[in-house]
Design a protein around this motif. Structure first.
Motif, PDB file in Angstrom:
ATOM      1  N   SER A  14       0.812  -1.225   0.000  1.00  0.00           N
ATOM      2  CA  SER A  14       0.000   0.000   0.000  1.00  0.00           C
ATOM      3  C   SER A  14       0.839   1.267   0.000  1.00  0.00           C
ATOM      4  N   ASN A  15       2.015   1.252   0.632  1.00  0.00           N
ATOM      5  CA  ASN A  15       2.838   2.471   0.674  1.00  0.00           C
ATOM      6  C   ASN A  15       3.253   2.912  -0.717  1.00  0.00           C
ATOM      7  N   ASN A  16       3.694   1.932  -1.541  1.00  0.00           N
ATOM      8  CA  ASN A  16       4.117   2.274  -2.891  1.00  0.00           C
ATOM      9  C   ASN A  16       2.944   2.708  -3.758  1.00  0.00           C
ATOM     10  N   GLU A  17       1.820   2.027  -3.571  1.00  0.00           N
ATOM     11  CA  GLU A  17       0.621   2.419  -4.322  1.00  0.00           C
ATOM     12  C   GLU A  17       0.246   3.857  -3.990  1.00  0.00           C
ATOM     13  N   GLN A  18       0.301   4.195  -2.718  1.00  0.00           N
ATOM     14  CA  GLN A  18      -0.058   5.553  -2.293  1.00  0.00           C
ATOM     15  C   GLN A  18       0.848   6.585  -2.954  1.00  0.00           C
ATOM     16  N   THR A  19       2.166   6.284  -3.010  1.00  0.00           N
ATOM     17  CA  THR A  19       3.126   7.226  -3.603  1.00  0.00           C
ATOM     18  C   THR A  19       2.800   7.464  -5.068  1.00  0.00           C
ATOM     19  N   LEU A  20       2.584   6.367  -5.818  1.00  0.00           N
ATOM     20  CA  LEU A  20       2.297   6.490  -7.252  1.00  0.00           C
ATOM     21  C   LEU A  20       0.956   7.170  -7.494  1.00  0.00           C
ATOM     22  N   HIS A  21      -0.019   6.827  -6.658  1.00  0.00           N
ATOM     23  CA  HIS A  21      -1.347   7.434  -6.798  1.00  0.00           C
ATOM     24  C   HIS A  21      -1.271   8.944  -6.552  1.00  0.00           C
ATOM     25  N   THR A  22      -0.474   9.334  -5.596  1.00  0.00           N
ATOM     26  CA  THR A  22      -0.294  10.769  -5.291  1.00  0.00           C
ATOM     27  C   THR A  22       0.319  11.502  -6.478  1.00  0.00           C
ATOM     28  N   GLU A  23       1.307  10.858  -7.127  1.00  0.00           N
ATOM     29  CA  GLU A  23       1.936  11.487  -8.291  1.00  0.00           C
ATOM     30  C   GLU A  23       0.930  11.650  -9.431  1.00  0.00           C
ATOM     31  N   CYS A  24       0.074  10.651  -9.631  1.00  0.00           N
ATOM     32  CA  CYS A  24      -0.968  10.744 -10.673  1.00  0.00           C
ATOM     33  C   CYS A  24      -1.930  11.885 -10.364  1.00  0.00           C
ATOM     34  N   ARG A  25      -2.296  12.038  -9.096  1.00  0.00           N
ATOM     35  CA  ARG A  25      -3.206  13.128  -8.701  1.00  0.00           C
ATOM     36  C   ARG A  25      -2.601  14.491  -9.045  1.00  0.00           C
ATOM     37  N   LYS A  26      -1.289  14.616  -8.808  1.00  0.00           N
ATOM     38  CA  LYS A  26      -0.617  15.900  -9.113  1.00  0.00           C
ATOM     39  C   LYS A  26      -0.705  16.216 -10.603  1.00  0.00           C
ATOM     40  N   LEU A  27      -0.493  15.182 -11.467  1.00  0.00           N
ATOM     41  CA  LEU A  27      -0.578  15.385 -12.912  1.00  0.00           C
ATOM     42  C   LEU A  27      -1.989  15.786 -13.335  1.00  0.00           C
ATOM     43  N   VAL A  28      -2.991  15.187 -12.698  1.00  0.00           N
ATOM     44  CA  VAL A  28      -4.395  15.545 -13.001  1.00  0.00           C
ATOM     45  C   VAL A  28      -4.668  16.987 -12.610  1.00  0.00           C
ATOM     46  N   ILE A  29      -4.187  17.373 -11.417  1.00  0.00           N
ATOM     47  CA  ILE A  29      -4.402  18.756 -10.943  1.00  0.00           C
ATOM     48  C   ILE A  29      -3.746  19.751 -11.904  1.00  0.00           C
ATOM     49  N   ASP A  30      -2.539  19.417 -12.389  1.00  0.00           N
ATOM     50  CA  ASP A  30      -1.816  20.322 -13.308  1.00  0.00           C
ATOM     51  C   ASP A  30      -2.551  20.492 -14.640  1.00  0.00           C
ATOM     52  N   ASN A  31      -3.291  19.473 -15.067  1.00  0.00           N
ATOM     53  CA  ASN A  31      -3.951  19.512 -16.393  1.00  0.00           C
ATOM     54  C   ASN A  31      -5.470  19.451 -16.267  1.00  0.00           C
ATOM     55  N   MET A  32      -5.997  19.965 -15.158  1.00  0.00           N
ATOM     56  CA  MET A  32      -7.429  19.808 -14.875  1.00  0.00           C
ATOM     57  C   MET A  32      -8.304  20.465 -15.937  1.00  0.00           C
ATOM     58  N   ASP A  33      -7.973  21.685 -16.380  1.00  0.00           N
ATOM     59  CA  ASP A  33      -8.816  22.412 -17.344  1.00  0.00           C
ATOM     60  C   ASP A  33      -8.925  21.650 -18.646  1.00  0.00           C
ATOM     61  N   VAL A  34      -7.793  21.170 -19.156  1.00  0.00           N
ATOM     62  CA  VAL A  34      -7.796  20.423 -20.427  1.00  0.00           C
ATOM     63  C   VAL A  34      -8.621  19.148 -20.277  1.00  0.00           C
ATOM     64  N   LEU A  35      -8.465  18.441 -19.152  1.00  0.00           N
ATOM     65  CA  LEU A  35      -9.185  17.179 -18.937  1.00  0.00           C
ATOM     66  C   LEU A  35     -10.692  17.397 -18.853  1.00  0.00           C
ATOM     67  N   VAL A  36     -11.101  18.500 -18.250  1.00  0.00           N
ATOM     68  CA  VAL A  36     -12.543  18.817 -18.163  1.00  0.00           C
ATOM     69  C   VAL A  36     -13.100  19.014 -19.568  1.00  0.00           C
ATOM     70  N   GLN A  37     -12.347  19.737 -20.431  1.00  0.00           N
ATOM     71  CA  GLN A  37     -12.804  19.975 -21.829  1.00  0.00           C
ATOM     72  C   GLN A  37     -12.827  18.669 -22.618  1.00  0.00           C
ATOM     73  N   ILE A  38     -11.807  17.816 -22.428  1.00  0.00           N
ATOM     74  CA  ILE A  38     -11.777  16.525 -23.128  1.00  0.00           C
ATOM     75  C   ILE A  38     -13.000  15.701 -22.758  1.00  0.00           C
ATOM     76  N   ARG A  39     -13.367  15.735 -21.464  1.00  0.00           N
ATOM     77  CA  ARG A  39     -14.532  14.956 -21.016  1.00  0.00           C
ATOM     78  C   ARG A  39     -15.803  15.375 -21.752  1.00  0.00           C
ATOM     79  N   SER A  40     -15.879  16.682 -22.071  1.00  0.00           N
ATOM     80  CA  SER A  40     -17.084  17.198 -22.750  1.00  0.00           C
ATOM     81  C   SER A  40     -17.013  16.978 -24.265  1.00  0.00           C
ATOM     82  N   ASN A  41     -15.823  16.847 -24.846  1.00  0.00           N
ATOM     83  CA  ASN A  41     -15.671  16.838 -26.312  1.00  0.00           C
ATOM     84  C   ASN A  41     -15.019  15.562 -26.844  1.00  0.00           C
ATOM     85  N   PHE A  42     -15.092  14.455 -26.075  1.00  0.00           N
ATOM     86  CA  PHE A  42     -14.349  13.262 -26.510  1.00  0.00           C
ATOM     87  C   PHE A  42     -14.884  12.682 -27.824  1.00  0.00           C
ATOM     88  N   ASP A  43     -16.145  13.030 -28.206  1.00  0.00           N
ATOM     89  CA  ASP A  43     -16.727  12.487 -29.441  1.00  0.00           C
ATOM     90  C   ASP A  43     -16.552  13.430 -30.627  1.00  0.00           C
TER      91      ASP A  43
END
Length: 1114
Positions: free
Chosen positions: A848-877
């Motif tokens: 679980s410790n390693n999973e937590q570390t990697l999961h935290t890093e993924c969260r940071k990447l999502v936070i950095d690109n949140m605006d683009v990801l929100v638009q992709i969610r609306s326009n994926f088609d």
């Protein structure tokens, strides 16, 4: 005037002797306690060591006992300031000294009364009366000697009196006499001999009565051997005859007690030494017995030095001084060897006695006296050795004062005591019939033949006969408690009445009465006071006060292999130590109790350590033998057999031929002793010691010896298991789990043989040790194999898996090495193949410790690109918009890489879970599977509890409870914010999937059942992480996975439109990844996939991928 006979009735001599002896013992122990406290700087009253008190202490010592408070207030200013504290602290000391003074007064009075009555003393006739008289003299002398050895006696007494006078305005009433008494005993022997001058006749007469008993008891081993002492087999015809004699109580009277009576008696009343040859002979014999006699516990006096120093001050004693020097030389030259021979004889004699009585306990009745004698003789020799071991004289043979075989003597002494207690009903039944059918009749006949029988004596003797005649065997059968203390006290009274001069009935004229009553007294003790007799004959509590000697005796026994089976005697002796206390000195009981337990625990732990060492050595040897039978060693044997069959060249000379497993068991001569033979012999001896008794009591603590072995085995077995792992942090090397498991199995099967030797629960031991190995640290705070393998798998195997040097292979359920130019340090499949219990304790490893570390890093990447990801969610088609948005989305490779690593870890956990399922307990499986039908929508808490139980049993669950807990503990922001990050992470992964087609290692291998860069583990990561995250946030899992499927399908379909581009090289393999995600998910179905991704594409992708794979059959 009152006649001596009348005085005997009025003065209650018997009662006073009994009470004063008991009181004297208490006062003596208090003096010893005060000396012990004042000798220890940490325990002594602080007033005696404080710098501010130094002037007062010096002044008191100088002026004692006349302390002038008014004229020397400056010297006593420290006392003035702390007078209240001094009064409180010194009260017990002061009143203890007053107890000595009062005891002295009572002893003076009683000795004068006895002289006035002109009492007659003879140890063979009025045994109890004479013994009580001599004991009182020795106890009184010992009290005075102990008082004179307390260096701070003057300060303690005078400082208390000063504080008392300062507080109350007047001196304590007892102080003048007390101060005078302390002053008088600055030179104790001079004062004591003056006091005993008037009592010379009585004391000398009493001591001289030993002239028949002491020489007979003070024989050498050769004389004992000639007389076949203590042997029940020497005259078989007399085996059932009762062992008795005219002086029964004298036969087990302690030798040291008699020597104290003789040495101190003739020191106090020495005039007969120059005039009476019998006195001289008895005195010289006692002086030749040893160098020291005991005053109390470890307080001894050097008999030759004390006697010589005192006689030096007297005129006409030059010949006696010469005798003393001659006796001292005799002791130094001969005594060590004499007592060594005695101990050797007693070892064999008591061993024989034990064996016979163990086989025929009915003989305990007629031979009870033999048992008492055996115990007393052994006790005498042990005490002599203890006294002299502490102060070994300068001799040419110091080895005579070392006895490595003492354990055997102590053991059989304890065994005799155990037999006496165990068969107490046998003793009672025999002696009841003896008392009723012989003693009562013989006593009655003796009374009838008396010429004179005064009323008081007549009443007592008639009561004896009536009491004994009324006894019946039914009383024993009904388990009645007997109490003959009143009868024994009446006999002591009768001795006192009939031992005074001019008594109407004089006991010395009726030796038959004395004989029958002394024998009757012994028989009554066998009825109601067996414990008391055992204390009287075998008390070794003095060992408590000789720690160095006691521990040395134990260590010497440990070094002798033949003595190991008797080592349990040392802890058993610790149960004696509560017998040395007295109610007049309760302060020391805690300290003695702790010391007793410390000795007992130390000895048992040492025995357990030795046993544990032997057990684990046998296990290690057995493990080596088992290792030779492992499949990995068979190649050489097969090769040799094949070469022999094909008649290939014979090995060259000098080449070592490997022995086949089992050759170690082949022997031509049974007399040849192997190492395993020696180990098993030693184990048998040590286990025999631990198995001697199930439990015994030291003070109020129940001691269970085998538990100490289990405790040591638990500690050391854990260390052995960790050592077998062979983890090297520097080189990242570790034992293969299958090899470690084989080693543990070998150790476990060897441990189960321990139950043949000892009554121990090996299953409990193994469970305890292995369960501790599932935790990061064991009960001792040391690392476990869980910690070591966790570290190795993370740093070794999984780190390389994240770099695609090692591939997760679903078809073979293991990890395998990628073909590589560089030489790999280990074969991944050997460390990850969970089939056939190849992975040791799979349920021990948590990631679980390693999973937590990697999961935290993924969260940071999502936070950095949140605006683009929100638009992709609306326009994926919308393909045009997606192309633009994807170009603005960096670090897609990072997200996929981290998710892949999480997938690798979770895939490894899934393998472990499957392995755990193979070793689970089927009895509980049905009930768990029934509860597993609960759906997450009903009650999430209840569902997770069931999943946790199922997971522990090795069942796979839709939602991983451990992951849910880990993610729930990570929440740093609000639940809605976490929820948003979670679904955007899935979007991020979905739109990044096409990038994988660019990687040349992304191709799918039919042989492995996965991709060469482990991206097939993304399926596990996406399914398990999403299920855990949405469960922790209480959201719908299926809805969001559908959304992920739509976005992923859309982006992958766009990939299919670029037929010519290089980024579509491994397109088919990526299509299969999408299918794997759906196939592994409990929340997605093929129908859902059909709606957004054509099945024809999947079919074609499988065909193309499988067409390129080379399959080898055979």
């Amino acid at each position: 005037s009152t006649t001596p006979g009348a005085m005997a009735y009025q003065q209650k001599l018997a009662e006073k002797l009994t009470v004063l002896n008991e009181r004297g013992r208490g006062v003596l122990i208090r003096m010893k306690h005060i000396k012990t406290v004042c000798s220890d700087p940490q325990l002594k009253p602080s007033f005696l060591t404080e710098k501010a008190m130094e002037p007062a202490v010096k002044y008191i010592n100088k002026k004692f006992p006349n302390i002038d408070l008014r004229g020397n207030i400056q010297n006593l200013s420290g006392v003035q300031k702390q007078k209240s504290e001094i009064l409180v602290a010194l009260t017990s000391y002061y009143y203890s000294f007053i107890d000595v003074m009062e005891f002295r007064d009572h002893v003076y009075e009683l000795l004068n009364t006895i002289d006035a009555c002109q009492c007659f003393f003879n140890i063979t006739v009025n045994f109890d009366f004479t013994k009580s008289y001599l004991d009182l003299i020795v106890t009184y002398t010992s009290v005075i000697m102990m008082l004179s050895r307390i260096d701070d006696r003057k300060v303690l007494t005078a400082m208390y009196n000063c504080a008392h006078e300062m507080s109350n305005g007047n001196s304590d009433p007892s102080y003048p006499r007390l101060g005078q008494m302390i002053l008088e005993y600055d030179h104790p022997w001079k004062k004591l001999t003056e006091e005993f001058g008037p009592h010379t006749k009585s004391v000398t007469g009493a001591v001289l009565s030993l002239h028949m008993v002491y020489p007979r008891r003070n024989l050498g081993a050769e004389q004992w051997r000639s007389a076949q002492l203590l042997s029940l087999l020497s005259v078989p015809a007399d085996m059932l005859s009762p062992a008795c004699c005219e002086t029964m109580p004298c036969e087990y009277l302690p030798m040291e007690v008699m020597e104290r009576w003789i040495i101190l008696g003739f020191l106090l009343c020495h005039s007969s030494l120059n005039t009476n040859q019998a006195s001289q002979d008895l005195w010289k014999m006692a002086l030749r017995s040893g160098l020291y006699i005991t005053l109390i516990r470890d307080e001894t006096i050097n008999i030759h030095k004390v006697t010589e120093d005192y006689f030096d001050t007297l005129k006409g004693y030059s010949k006696r001084i010469a005798d003393i020097k001659e006796c001292r030389e005799h002791v130094i030259v001969n005594c060590g060897a004499i007592h060594k021979e005695k101990r050797q004889f007693l070892r064999n004699a008591i061993k024989e006695l034990c064996k016979i009585l163990e086989d025929e306990p009915g003989l305990l009745g007629p031979k009870a006296l033999y048992v008492c004698m055996a115990l007393a003789f052994s006790r005498d020799e042990v005490l002599w050795l203890v006294r002299h071991s502490e102060n070994v004289p300068k001799t040419k043979t110091p080895e005579d004062y070392i006895d490595s075989q003492l354990a055997e003597l102590l053991f059989y002494t304890e065994k005799l005591k155990t037999l006496m207690c165990r068969h107490s009903r046998v003793l009672q039944r025999y002696h009841l019939q003896y008392l009723a059918q012989f003693d009562a009749l013989a006593l009655n006949d003796t009374i009838q033949n008396m010429n004179v029988c005064p009323e008081e004596e007549s009443v007592l003797m008639t009561s004896f006969v009536s009491t004994l005649s009324a006894l019946t065997v039914k009383q024993v059968e009904n388990g009645e408690e007997f109490d003959f203390r009143a009868l024994r006290l009446d006999w002591l009274r009768l001795q006192a009445y009939t031992s005074v001069a001019k008594a109407p009935l004089c006991l010395k004229d009726y030796p038959d009465l004395a004989k029958i009553m002394n024998m009757t007294e012994f028989h009554t003790k066998m009825m109601d006071d067996i414990d008391g007799v055992l204390r009287e004959t075998s008390d070794l509590s003095i060992l408590c006060f000789y720690p160095r000697v006691f521990e040395k005796m134990f260590s010497q026994g440990c070094e002798d292999v033949l003595m190991q089976r008797y080592l349990i005697a040392f802890p058993l002796v610790c149960s004696h130590f509560n017998q040395c206390t007295h109610q007049m000195c309760p302060e020391e009981m805690d300290a003695i109790e702790k010391r007793s337990l410390r000795f007992c625990v130390t000895f048992l732990e040492e025995i357990a350590k030795q046993t544990c060492s032997i057990v684990l050595e046998i296990c290690a040897e057995q493990c080596n033998l088992d290792d030779q039978l492992l499949p990995k060693h068979c190649a050489h044997t097969i090769s040799t057999a094949r070469n022999k069959k094909q008649k290939k060249q014979v090995p060259k000379k000098g080449e070592v031929q490997r022995e086949k497993p089992g050759t170690e068991s082949m022997r031509k001569d049974r007399a040849v002793v192997t190492n395993m033979d020696k180990l098993h012999l030693t184990l048998t001896e040590l286990c025999s010691s631990l198995n001697y008794c199930n439990h015994f009591t030291v003070w109020d603590h129940v001691i269970i010896p085998p538990e100490y072995l289990l405790s040591q085995l638990e500690i050391n077995l854990a260390k052995v298991i960790v050592r077998m792992a062979n983890y090297n942090k520097a080189t990242h090397e570790i034992t293969r789990p299958s090899d470690l498991l084989a080693g543990i199995k070998a150790y476990t099967s060897s441990l189960y043989t321990l139950s043949r030797y000892l009554s121990v629960d090996v299953t409990r031991l193994v469970k305890s040790v292995l369960l501790q190995q599932t935790q990061p640290l064991d009960s001792q705070g040391d690392q476990t194999i869980t910690t070591l393998y966790t570290s190795w798998y993370l740093e070794g195997l999984l780190r390389q898996a994240s770099s695609a040097l090692i591939i997760h292979c679903p078809t073979m359920h293991c990890f395998v090495n990628q073909p590589n130019e560089n030489e790999t340090r280990f074969k991944a499949e050997e460390y990850s193949d969970v089939s056939g219990e190849n992975l040791l304790l799979p349920f021990t490893i948590s990631w679980s410790n390693n999973e937590q570390t990697l999961h935290t890093e993924c969260r940071k990447l999502v936070i950095d690109n949140m605006d683009v990801l929100v638009q992709i969610r609306s326009n994926f088609d919308k393909p045009e918009a997606m192309t633009n948005l994807q170009s603005r989305l960096p670090a897609s490779e990072n997200v996929l890489k981290r998710m892949t690593i999480i997938g690798v870890i979770l895939s490894f956990r899934a393998m472990i879970q499957a392995a755990l399922g193979d070793v689970r307990i089927n009895a509980f499986l049905g009930s768990i599977q029934e509860q597993d039908m609960i759906s997450p929508e009903t009650d999430i808490k209840a569902t997770l509890s069931v999943f946790e139980l199922a997971s522990a049993a090795g069942l796979s669950c839709d939602i991983d409870p451990a992951l849910v807990t880990a993610i729930a503990n990570m929440h740093g922001s609000s639940l809605e914010e976490e929820y948003k990050l979670t679904y955007l992470l899935l979007i991020y992964v979905a739109v990044s999937l096409p990038i994988l087609a660019v990687d040349p290692n992304s191709y799918y291998s039919r042989e492995y059942g996965g991709h060469h860069n482990n991206i097939h583990c993304l399926a596990t990561a996406i399914n398990q992480l999403s299920a855990a995250m949405f469960t922790a946030q209480n959201k719908n899992i299926e809805q969001h996975l559908k959304e992920f499927l739509f976005v992923a399908s859309s982006t992958l379909l766009q990939l299919g439109q670029n037929v010519e581009r290089t980024d579509s090289k491994n397109r088919d393999s990526i299509y299969l990844l999408l299918h794997m995600i759906v196939e592994e998910s409990p929340f997605l179905s093929q129908d859902m996939l059909e709606k957004c991704f054509p099945y024809a594409l999947l079919r074609n992708a499988y065909r193309d991928v499988y067409k390129s794979s080379i399959i080898t059959l055979g």
